[in-house]
Design an enzyme around this catalytic site. Structure first.
Site, PDB file in Angstrom:
ATOM      1  N   HIS A 282       0.833  -1.201   0.000  1.00  0.00           N
ATOM      2  CA  HIS A 282       0.000   0.000   0.000  1.00  0.00           C
ATOM      3  C   HIS A 282       0.867   1.250   0.000  1.00  0.00           C
ATOM      4  O   HIS A 282       1.943   1.297   0.603  1.00  0.00           O
ATOM      5  CB  HIS A 282      -1.016  -0.002   1.151  1.00  0.00           C
ATOM      6  CG  HIS A 282      -0.465   0.259   2.523  1.00  0.00           C
ATOM      7  ND1 HIS A 282      -0.365   1.523   3.058  1.00  0.00           N
ATOM      8  CD2 HIS A 282      -0.036  -0.585   3.494  1.00  0.00           C
ATOM      9  CE1 HIS A 282       0.102   1.456   4.294  1.00  0.00           C
ATOM     10  NE2 HIS A 282       0.316   0.177   4.586  1.00  0.00           N
ATOM     11  N   ASP A 294       5.829   3.038   6.987  1.00  0.00           N
ATOM     12  CA  ASP A 294       4.459   2.580   6.792  1.00  0.00           C
ATOM     13  C   ASP A 294       3.745   3.502   5.804  1.00  0.00           C
ATOM     14  O   ASP A 294       3.077   4.454   6.205  1.00  0.00           O
ATOM     15  CB  ASP A 294       3.725   2.563   8.137  1.00  0.00           C
ATOM     16  CG  ASP A 294       2.345   1.951   8.074  1.00  0.00           C
ATOM     17  OD1 ASP A 294       2.011   1.345   7.051  1.00  0.00           O
ATOM     18  OD2 ASP A 294       1.602   2.082   9.062  1.00  0.00           O
ATOM     19  N   GLU A 328      -5.452   1.480   2.111  1.00  0.00           N
ATOM     20  CA  GLU A 328      -5.216   0.366   3.033  1.00  0.00           C
ATOM     21  C   GLU A 328      -5.522   0.799   4.454  1.00  0.00           C
ATOM     22  O   GLU A 328      -6.090   0.027   5.242  1.00  0.00           O
ATOM     23  CB  GLU A 328      -3.759  -0.109   2.918  1.00  0.00           C
ATOM     24  CG  GLU A 328      -3.453  -1.390   3.686  1.00  0.00           C
ATOM     25  CD  GLU A 328      -2.962  -1.175   5.108  1.00  0.00           C
ATOM     26  OE1 GLU A 328      -2.696  -2.181   5.787  1.00  0.00           O
ATOM     27  OE2 GLU A 328      -2.862  -0.010   5.565  1.00  0.00           O
ATOM     28  N   GLU A 329      -5.134   2.030   4.767  1.00  0.00           N
ATOM     29  CA  GLU A 329      -5.364   2.543   6.108  1.00  0.00           C
ATOM     30  C   GLU A 329      -6.831   2.881   6.357  1.00  0.00           C
ATOM     31  O   GLU A 329      -7.194   3.287   7.463  1.00  0.00           O
ATOM     32  CB  GLU A 329      -4.497   3.790   6.354  1.00  0.00           C
ATOM     33  CG  GLU A 329      -3.006   3.565   6.205  1.00  0.00           C
ATOM     34  CD  GLU A 329      -2.394   2.735   7.326  1.00  0.00           C
ATOM     35  OE1 GLU A 329      -3.154   2.277   8.201  1.00  0.00           O
ATOM     36  OE2 GLU A 329      -1.174   2.551   7.335  1.00  0.00           O
ATOM     37  N   HIS A 453       2.485   4.940  12.993  1.00  0.00           N
ATOM     38  CA  HIS A 453       1.414   5.928  12.830  1.00  0.00           C
ATOM     39  C   HIS A 453       1.717   7.255  13.535  1.00  0.00           C
ATOM     40  O   HIS A 453       0.801   8.003  13.870  1.00  0.00           O
ATOM     41  CB  HIS A 453       0.078   5.372  13.323  1.00  0.00           C
ATOM     42  CG  HIS A 453      -0.549   4.394  12.373  1.00  0.00           C
ATOM     43  ND1 HIS A 453      -1.816   3.917  12.517  1.00  0.00           N
ATOM     44  CD2 HIS A 453      -0.065   3.796  11.247  1.00  0.00           C
ATOM     45  CE1 HIS A 453      -2.115   3.083  11.535  1.00  0.00           C
ATOM     46  NE2 HIS A 453      -1.036   2.992  10.753  1.00  0.00           N
TER      47      HIS A 453
END
Length: 496
Positions: A282, A294, A328-329, A453
């Site tokens: 992603h 990420d 994706e998130e 995150h």
């Protein structure tokens, strides 16, 4: 990487532009005849070449470019934002220069606008709290609500009515721990049944100041306002409650909305389209970070793999499709949309899926997806993918640990559709044990990615060693499966 396990809760809708002309060729359309040349390169030879040619330093320049595009366009790659578009444009340019035709697979998905996330202690002593609203949470009234604090009398995760035996939570704001006992949606359903006015969850991270945003799955089960607090703020509330009544004020509000975005897809021009190998990661981030680990690192490595495979196209016997997923998130929405668009025949013609997720975590564990889901074996062939990738690392004297094919990344829709899947993941919010610290180095008692995150997920957060190792392992796998998938799905190399 998405913060909580996912259950499918809505169907994504294609945009008209895709239907009118941007659709991919059907999976059943074969590539050029010379893709099946009998004297092509053996699978193990192409696998070794790919592992040699795809490197961390080579992919790093793509990660830097994606990071710069993100920082220059708002600081995140949230789906539907300029940061996502600029990063996707860079990937598209690089692929196009290498001879790929890049497709935008457009769709829209259920999203959530955050309007307010404020909180405070009213009594015994006023102070500010910093709650994070869960996506798809019910909102408090305009101006917020004020209520007394309550806690479970049983397990602190509050997953059942029994956890509140003898405790009156009606009209109160209830503090629970996140835990792994049940989905957060279940916790607030229980509290709604008992008449609670809102729920706060202690993230309970080794980092006392860390807070994470969770989501209601499915959104239709949202009943009461729900948010999270850091461990430090949660423990302070519990200390207050041990001394006497505590009164809180919460203003947590948001609205559902639809957001437009797109996946990027690029196919090798050679190889059997009816035995397609898919490799993906992603590209999007959450709204608190530029997301170097990420998932910029994985997106950059998929790009480098595609570029290094391009000169070997004459040896590709099974078409390879490279994918960069959006949203994706936001509930794995991009990969779910992709799988939803496949016909039953196209699903059968997808040999396997390789997923790259957070491949450069600084306090890493060398995790290989193990061919198992939380409820049992993944589709046939998944365990063999795991065995082959583990074998790659073992040949290089690099220890690995297994990771279940859970609902937290883009392999999940493929698994649900019966498609074998595997891949690598260096870790997110899992806390490193002493055993793992002895095996891989790093710091026991801390998350595998302490910047998960968070704003600190910058280039400095990416461990270049595991970034290189994970990237090479997946390049090796792509090279092997581009020639032979017979031990995964029975499609013999001699027939390719």
């Amino acid at each position: 990487m998405t913060a909580t396990p996912r259950k499918r809760f809505f169907r994504l809708r294609p945009l008209a532009a895709l239907a009118l002309g941007a659709a991919l060729l059907p999976l059943g359309v074969n590539g050029p005849a010379h893709a099946a040349d009998a004297d092509g390169m053996p699978a193990d030879v192409l696998a070794r070449k790919m592992a040699d040619e795809v490197t961390g330093p080579g992919a790093w320049r793509h990660l830097q470019a994606i990071n710069n595009a993100t920082l220059d366009n708002g600081g995140t790659r949230v789906s539907g934002t300029p940061g996502y578009d600029a990063s996707a444009a860079y990937i598209t340019r690089e692929l196009t220069k290498a001879g790929y035709q890049v497709k935008k697979q457009e769709f829209e998905f259920l999203d959530y606008d955050i309007l307010s996330e404020q909180g405070s202690v009213v009594a015994p002593e006023a102070r500010t709290l910093h709650p994070t609203i869960a996506r798809f949470s019910v909102s408090t009234p305009d101006g917020g609500l004020t209520a007394d604090l309550a806690q479970p009398s049983g397990k602190s995760t509050g997953c059942s009515v029994d956890d509140y035996a003898g405790t009156d939570v009606k009209g109160k704001i209830v503090l629970v721990d996140v835990g792994t006992d049940c989905f957060i949606t279940q916790k607030q359903l229980v509290l709604s049944e008992l008449g609670a006015s809102a729920m706060l969850m202690n993230v309970n991270s080794p980092n006392p100041d860390l807070n994470l945003r969770y989501r209601m799955v499915p959104p239709t089960d949202a009943r009461i306002p729900t948010g999270t607090l850091s461990r430090a703020e949660s423990e302070a509330l519990r200390a207050d409650a041990a001394e006497g009544p505590v009164s809180l004020r919460l203003d947590l509000r948001g609205n559902n909305k639809m957001t437009k975005t797109y996946n990027l897809l690029a196919d090798t021009p050679t190889g059997r389209a009816d035995n397609t190998v898919v490799m993906g990661a992603h590209l999007d981030t959450v709204d608190t970070t530029a997301g170097a680990n990420d998932n910029g690192a994985a997106a950059a490595m998929v790009l480098e793999t595609a570029l290094k495979l391009a000169p070997h196209r004459s040896h590709v016997k099974n078409r390879v499709r490279f994918a960069w997923w959006s949203a994706e998130e936001k509930g794995l929405s991009g990969s779910q949309f992709y799988v939803d668009q496949l016909t039953p025949e196209q699903r059968r013609q997808t040999a396997l899926y390789l997923n790259l997720e957070m491949i450069g975590s600084p306090n890493f564990a060398r995790q290989v997806y193990n061919g198992q889901t939380a409820t049992g074996p993944a589709p046939a062939g998944s365990e063999q993918i795991s065995a082959l990738v583990n074998g790659y690392f073992a040949d290089r004297h690099l220890p690995t640990v297994p990771l279940v094919l859970d609902g937290r990344s883009d392999h999940s829709p493929f698994i649900a559709a019966g498609i074998p899947a595997g891949g690598v993941n260096a870790g997110a919010d899992t806390v490193k044990s002493q055993e793992w610290a002895d095996l891989f180095g790093g710091t026991a008692g801390q998350m595998l990615d302490p910047c998960y995150h968070q704003a600190c997920d910058t280039l400095a957060n990416v461990n270049k060693t595991i970034f290189d190792q994970n990237g090479r392992s997946m390049a090796w796998a792509v090279g092997r499966f581009a020639v032979d998938t017979s031990d995964i799905n029975g499609a013999a190399a001699s027939q390719q």
